[in-house]
Design an enzyme around this catalytic site. Structure first.
Site, PDB file in Angstrom:
ATOM      1  N   GLY A 247      27.436  25.507  -0.307  1.00  0.00           N
ATOM      2  CA  GLY A 247      26.013  25.525  -0.651  1.00  0.00           C
ATOM      3  C   GLY A 247      25.692  26.356  -1.886  1.00  0.00           C
ATOM      4  N   GLU A 289      28.504  21.674   2.945  1.00  0.00           N
ATOM      5  CA  GLU A 289      29.174  22.677   3.783  1.00  0.00           C
ATOM      6  C   GLU A 289      28.756  24.085   3.399  1.00  0.00           C
ATOM      7  OE1 GLU A 289      33.188  21.948   2.585  1.00  0.00           O
ATOM      8  OE2 GLU A 289      33.458  20.365   4.048  1.00  0.00           O
ATOM      9  N   PRO A 290      27.507  24.463   3.615  1.00  0.00           N
ATOM     10  CA  PRO A 290      27.089  25.813   3.221  1.00  0.00           C
ATOM     11  C   PRO A 290      27.662  26.882   4.148  1.00  0.00           C
ATOM     12  CG  PRO A 290      25.311  24.697   4.372  1.00  0.00           C
ATOM     13  CD  PRO A 290      26.414  23.697   4.249  1.00  0.00           C
ATOM     14  N   GLY A 291      28.096  27.959   3.565  1.00  0.00           N
ATOM     15  CA  GLY A 291      28.519  29.119   4.346  1.00  0.00           C
ATOM     16  C   GLY A 291      27.570  30.257   4.028  1.00  0.00           C
ATOM     17  N   ARG A 292      27.738  30.779   2.803  1.00  0.00           N
ATOM     18  CA  ARG A 292      26.969  31.936   2.349  1.00  0.00           C
ATOM     19  C   ARG A 292      25.464  31.776   2.534  1.00  0.00           C
ATOM     20  NH1 ARG A 292      29.076  35.127  -1.826  1.00  0.00           N
ATOM     21  NH2 ARG A 292      30.399  33.381  -2.409  1.00  0.00           N
ATOM     22  N   ARG A 329      33.717  42.936  -0.890  1.00  0.00           N
ATOM     23  CA  ARG A 329      33.193  42.168  -2.030  1.00  0.00           C
ATOM     24  C   ARG A 329      32.927  42.998  -3.283  1.00  0.00           C
ATOM     25  NH1 ARG A 329      29.329  39.438  -2.358  1.00  0.00           N
ATOM     26  NH2 ARG A 329      30.211  37.588  -3.308  1.00  0.00           N
ATOM     27  N   TYR A 333      35.131  41.467  -6.131  1.00  0.00           N
ATOM     28  CA  TYR A 333      34.410  40.601  -7.086  1.00  0.00           C
ATOM     29  C   TYR A 333      33.367  41.367  -7.897  1.00  0.00           C
ATOM     30  CZ  TYR A 333      35.715  37.422  -3.214  1.00  0.00           C
ATOM     31  OH  TYR A 333      36.351  36.756  -2.209  1.00  0.00           O
ATOM     32  N   CYS A 361      40.817  55.517   1.106  1.00  0.00           N
ATOM     33  CA  CYS A 361      41.562  56.293   0.115  1.00  0.00           C
ATOM     34  C   CYS A 361      41.855  55.477  -1.131  1.00  0.00           C
ATOM     35  CB  CYS A 361      42.852  56.797   0.740  1.00  0.00           C
ATOM     36  SG  CYS A 361      42.499  58.025   1.960  1.00  0.00           S
ATOM     37  N   TYR A 390      30.985  36.701   4.302  1.00  0.00           N
ATOM     38  CA  TYR A 390      32.235  37.246   3.768  1.00  0.00           C
ATOM     39  C   TYR A 390      32.298  38.773   3.869  1.00  0.00           C
ATOM     40  CZ  TYR A 390      32.187  32.477   2.020  1.00  0.00           C
ATOM     41  OH  TYR A 390      32.104  31.111   1.946  1.00  0.00           O
TER      42      TYR A 390
HETATM   43  N1  LLP Z   1      33.610  24.414   1.665  1.00  0.00           N
HETATM   44  C1  LLP Z   1      34.794  24.779   1.160  1.00  0.00           C
HETATM   45  C2  LLP Z   1      35.887  23.821   1.110  1.00  0.00           C
HETATM   46  C3  LLP Z   1      34.973  26.098   0.714  1.00  0.00           C
HETATM   47  O1  LLP Z   1      36.143  26.448   0.211  1.00  0.00           O
HETATM   48  C4  LLP Z   1      33.901  27.019   0.779  1.00  0.00           C
HETATM   49  C5  LLP Z   1      34.070  28.395   0.331  1.00  0.00           C
HETATM   50  C6  LLP Z   1      32.687  26.588   1.332  1.00  0.00           C
HETATM   51  C7  LLP Z   1      32.566  25.265   1.747  1.00  0.00           C
HETATM   52  C8  LLP Z   1      31.506  27.504   1.487  1.00  0.00           C
HETATM   53  O2  LLP Z   1      30.980  27.913   0.267  1.00  0.00           O
HETATM   54  P1  LLP Z   1      29.608  28.770   0.246  1.00  0.00           P
HETATM   55  O3  LLP Z   1      28.499  27.892   0.761  1.00  0.00           O
HETATM   56  O4  LLP Z   1      29.817  29.934   1.126  1.00  0.00           O
HETATM   57  O5  LLP Z   1      29.436  29.129  -1.172  1.00  0.00           O
HETATM   58  N2  LLP Z   1      35.037  35.279  -0.290  1.00  0.00           N
HETATM   59  C9  LLP Z   1      34.217  34.803  -1.377  1.00  0.00           C
HETATM   60  C10 LLP Z   1      33.791  33.390  -1.192  1.00  0.00           C
HETATM   61  C11 LLP Z   1      34.927  32.431  -1.037  1.00  0.00           C
HETATM   62  C12 LLP Z   1      34.458  31.037  -0.788  1.00  0.00           C
HETATM   63  C13 LLP Z   1      35.572  30.167  -0.374  1.00  0.00           C
HETATM   64  N3  LLP Z   1      35.188  28.839  -0.070  1.00  0.00           N
HETATM   65  C14 LLP Z   1      33.015  35.737  -1.528  1.00  0.00           C
HETATM   66  O6  LLP Z   1      32.885  36.672  -0.761  1.00  0.00           O
HETATM   67  O7  LLP Z   1      32.218  35.559  -2.452  1.00  0.00           O
END
Ligand code: LLP
Length: 431
Positions: A247, A289-292, A329, A333, A361, A390
């Site tokens: 997303g 496929e939103p995560g964040r 993070r 990043y 540390c 994350y």
């Molecule tokens: N679908 C696939 C195949 C993905 O690889 C990802 C994220 C998502 C969906 C979800 O993306 P979002 O909606 O969250 O942007 N650890 C990193 C983020 C790594 C994302 C990996 N893939 C951070 O903390 O910024």
């Protein structure tokens, strides 16, 4: 500090979901993750509404890597959202939460033999096949088990989106997916002519994470829908579903200007409609496929402030009882965050420029550099916002620091959904 979701201030104190954060810190101790359940549910509903899940039978799949627990699986199931998992561990979590397996998309660029077998045995809905190795194993395994597995192919579309280099994935130099430019993707499609136990339902691409502009997604729509047409015309392969991956980016600090879920979804739907009309093809089922953007702003972390170290003419370090172990993070990043003292929300006197440091540390264990904070003292409870994505999922036991518990708050009630790791838990695997 921006207030998200149900956050509100009463008597100078920050409340989330109608619960005092000061009381939460007292009750559960710190560090502690707090999640605003109403905000997560609201975000799910917005995605479903504006991505036309009911109207057009499109699908929203939550990317579990952002934050996955059994409770979270149950919550998104109740909201009618699909689930994207990327490992045996995530799949197991969903299984234990009784998440319907047919609503699962199984991702990963190097699923192990065991993971592939586990996915097939549990009956996951879709394998998002990343490479030839996986395709061959899956075909063989399904043949042995006399099963037909629905799959998507992950495409590397060759889009270089503007985000941190660790979290961009669509460019041609990527470990993910079948590349279009070198012909790998078409070779994989050719292979399917001889494969009887995998069924290509759709194509998938993910161009990266924490992207604010919609234009790279529009470019992605162009490429993916052109591909749908080409597969029909040149290979007589019907693609029913097109998955555009993660997303939209979210707000962490005032430097971020994210689009709303509504605007993001509407733009994608609009672009798909236009493109399908131009190509004279039927609009396929669309998936996001939103995560964040489902969980980031819903999560916060509470810490206790310990040492305050003023190095004259250099910097003041304010140290908290967590750090890179519960939020990697900033170190990984250079991600920015906002913070406040939970019971001094309206204080406007005694402003200090300070750096919030973790307890690990490592000199790089800094949560926030040079932030303005009011009237700060040891023993205060500090909140960092937007840690819902994350944070917990990337937490570690570095320095043998136990992982924080997770509390969900809603309508004036708090619910512990994941306990604090104990020292015994830390040693539980050691023989
Ligand atoms: N679908 C696939 C195949 C993905 O690889 C990802 C994220 C998502 C969906 C979800 O993306 P979002 O909606 O969250 O942007 N650890 C990193 C983020 C790594 C994302 C990996 N893939 C951070 O903390 O910024």
């Amino acid at each position: 500090m921006k207030l998200h979701g149900t956050m509100g201030i009463k008597d100078n104190t920050l409340y989330i979901g109608g619960v005092s954060t000061k009381e939460l810190a007292k009750k559960y101790n710190t560090p502690l993750y707090v999640f605003d359940e109403e905000l997560i549910r609201g975000n799910c509903r917005e995605y479903k509404e504006f991505f036309k899940v009911k109207e057009n039978k499109n699908k929203i799949a939550y990317a579990g890597k952002a934050f996955l627990t059994k409770y979270m699986c149950q919550l998104i199931n109740e909201e009618g959202v699909y689930l994207d998992v990327v490992s045996g561990g995530e799949l197991y979590t969903a299984h234990k939460a009784n998440f319907p397996m047919e609503r699962i998309l199984f991702h990963g660029n190097n699923k192990t033999l065991d993971e592939i077998e586990m996915g097939v045995n549990l009956g996951v809905g879709i394998f998002v096949v990343d490479n030839f190795y996986e395709l061959d194993i899956l075909e063989k395994l399904c043949c042995e088990k006399n099963k037909v597995q629905n799959i998507y192919f992950r495409v590397t579309p060759g889009i270089d989106a503007h985000t941190h280099k660790y979290i961009k994935t669509g460019q041609i130099d990527s470990k993910f997916g079948f590349a279009l430019t070198n012909g790998d993707f078409y070779m994989a499609v050719e292979k399917l002519k001889d494969y009887k136990n995998v069924n290509l339902m759709g194509i998938h691409a993910h161009i990266g994470s924490q992207i604010f502009e919609v234009s790279p997604y529009e470019e992605e729509v162009d490429i993916m829908l052109n591909l749908v047409k080409k597969l029909k015309e040149d290979y007589n392969v019907e693609i029913k579903e097109v998955d555009f991956g993660g997303g939209i980016g979210v707000y962490y600090t005032e430097n971020d200007r994210p689009k709303s879920i509504k605007e993001f979804c509407e733009k994608i739907i609009e672009k798909c409609d236009e493109k399908c009309q131009e190509l004279n093809i039927k609009v396929p089922t669309l998936i996001l496929e939103p995560g964040r953007s489902l969980v980031a702003n819903a999560g916060s972390t509470l810490y206790s402030i310990g040492s305050i170290k003023e190095i004259k003419d250099v910097r003041t370090y304010v140290s908290v009882d967590g750090g890179m172990t519960d939020n990697i993070r900033p170190s990984l990043y250079q991600a920015g965050y906002e913070c406040a003292i939970v019971d001094k929300m309206n204080n406007e006197e005694g402003s200090h420029k300070v750096t919030i440091a973790g307890k690990c540390c490592e000199s790089g264990d800094i949560l926030i550099s040079n932030t303005n904070i009011f009237d700060i003292e040891s023993g205060d409870i500090l909140i960092t916002t937007s840690t819902g994505a994350y944070g917990y999922s990337m937490a570690s036991n570095y320095n043998k620091i136990p992982k924080n518990p997770v509390v969900f708050v809603n309508n004036g009630e708090d619910k512990l959904i994941c306990k604090r790791q104990s020292y015994e838990d830390l040693l539980s695997l050691e023989l």
